[in-house]
Design a protein around this motif. Structure first.
Motif, short mmCIF file in Angstrom:
data_model
loop_
_atom_site.label_atom_id
_atom_site.label_comp_id
_atom_site.label_asym_id
_atom_site.label_seq_id
_atom_site.Cartn_x
_atom_site.Cartn_y
_atom_site.Cartn_z
N PRO A 118 -7.33 -5.06 -1.58
CA PRO A 118 -6.32 -5.83 -1.35
C PRO A 118 -4.84 -5.25 -1.45
O PRO A 118 -3.74 -5.49 -0.86
CB PRO A 118 -6.19 -6.97 -2.38
CG PRO A 118 -7.14 -6.36 -3.35
CD PRO A 118 -7.93 -5.46 -2.54
N GLU A 119 -4.70 -4.26 -2.23
CA GLU A 119 -3.42 -3.40 -2.48
C GLU A 119 -3.11 -2.63 -1.12
O GLU A 119 -2.14 -2.72 -0.66
CB GLU A 119 -3.46 -2.61 -3.62
CG GLU A 119 -3.65 -3.40 -5.02
CD GLU A 119 -3.88 -2.44 -6.01
OE1 GLU A 119 -3.69 -2.82 -7.19
OE2 GLU A 119 -3.90 -1.43 -5.82
N LYS A 125 -4.30 -3.56 2.10
CA LYS A 125 -3.91 -4.14 3.20
C LYS A 125 -2.56 -4.72 3.08
O LYS A 125 -1.95 -4.90 3.89
CB LYS A 125 -5.07 -5.49 2.90
CG LYS A 125 -6.29 -5.11 3.41
CD LYS A 125 -7.11 -6.38 3.55
CE LYS A 125 -6.47 -7.60 4.58
NZ LYS A 125 -7.35 -8.66 4.36
N ALA A 126 -1.94 -4.85 1.78
CA ALA A 126 -0.61 -5.28 1.74
C ALA A 126 0.43 -4.17 1.87
O ALA A 126 1.70 -4.46 1.87
CB ALA A 126 -0.69 -6.11 0.41
N ASP A 127 -0.10 -3.00 1.93
CA ASP A 127 0.85 -1.86 2.20
C ASP A 127 0.97 -1.16 3.61
O ASP A 127 0.02 -0.17 3.72
CB ASP A 127 0.69 -0.89 0.94
CG ASP A 127 1.88 0.26 1.04
OD1 ASP A 127 2.52 0.72 2.09
OD2 ASP A 127 2.10 0.77 -0.25
N SER A 183 2.06 4.59 -1.96
CA SER A 183 1.43 4.77 -0.56
C SER A 183 0.51 5.67 -0.64
O SER A 183 -0.54 5.50 0.13
CB SER A 183 2.57 4.77 0.35
OG SER A 183 3.48 3.56 0.50
N SER A 191 -1.51 2.25 5.22
CA SER A 191 -2.42 2.53 6.43
C SER A 191 -1.96 3.56 7.53
O SER A 191 -2.62 4.22 7.87
CB SER A 191 -2.08 0.95 7.08
OG SER A 191 -3.22 0.88 7.93
#
Length: 222
Positions: A54-55, A57-59, A131, A63
């Motif tokens: 989840p961390e 996906k939120a950053d 990141s 990615s």
């Protein structure tokens, strides 16, 4: 330590480090990998992936920074992919290999070295420490572990004659020697990976996907 490029842990599986002799032998039940006498458990790996997903996906920056071909990246699903799990396991193995390389060459990063590595990661264009950690497949609470690995790299490169000049011959030689140090450490640790998660590739320092073999009938071979 002076400002320079840092080989982010996220990119390490793509480097060519010769780790011949790794990946053989049995793996104990319940272990995702064995690195020397240390065991990375399947339950621990699953928990790490659950915390990370989840961390990640939120950053969006994580990615974008993820060091794998676009066709292998997770494309917005609800759960981590098999390649994501392999990346996390590879990162966990690398942390242990880095610690062994540090022991082999008599370096031990201080808390200040780790703090400075985090500061350098935060200065990286289009990235930061969080990141970079997420791109490596590890959750935010492992930032200092990734920074420790980077601090070990910088200390070892100093030991190997790095002149703190980007892309100089001395820097290239130091980087090659650092890669060799990782290879020597991995050989000593006799890295073994549970076949459930793939096979350890000694030339790319990566865990390759599981190969599912079709039956003769399914493959069209009679």
């Amino acid at each position: 330590m002076k400002t320079t490029r840092i080989t982010a842990l996220a990119a390490l599986p793509l480097s060519v480090v010769l780790l011949s002799g790794c990946g053989g032998g049995p793996v104990k039940a319940g272990a995702a990998a064995l690195v020397g006498d240390e065991r990375i458990s399947v339950s621990g790996l699953d928990r790490t992936v659950r915390d990370w997903w989840p961390e990640f996906k939120a950053d969006p920056q994580a990615s974008a920074n993820r060091a794998e071909p676009p066709e292998q990246q997770q494309m917005g699903g609800d759960a981590a992919s098999e390649s994501d799990v392999r990346a996390t396991l590879t990162a966990l193995v690398f942390l242990k290999v880095g610690d062994q390389a540090a022991r082999d060459h008599g370096v031990e990063p201080t808390g200040g070295d780790v703090d400075q590595a985090i500061a350098l990661m935060d200065q990286t264009p289009n990235s930061n420490a969080v990141s970079t950690t997420l791109a490596a497949g590890l959750p935010k609470d492992r930032v200092r572990d990734v920074a420790r690995f980077n601090a070990i790299q910088l200390l070892l490169m100093d030991r190997f004659g790095w002149d703190h000049t980007r892309d100089s011959p001395a820097a290239q030689r130091a980087m090659q020697r650092f890669d060799q140090a990782l290879g020597e450490a991995a050989r000593k640790l006799k890295v073994r990976v549970n076949p459930r998660f793939g096979t350890f590739d000694p030339t790319k320092v990566a865990i390759n996907p599981v190969v599912y073999r079709l039956s003769a009938h399914e493959s069209g071979v009679r």
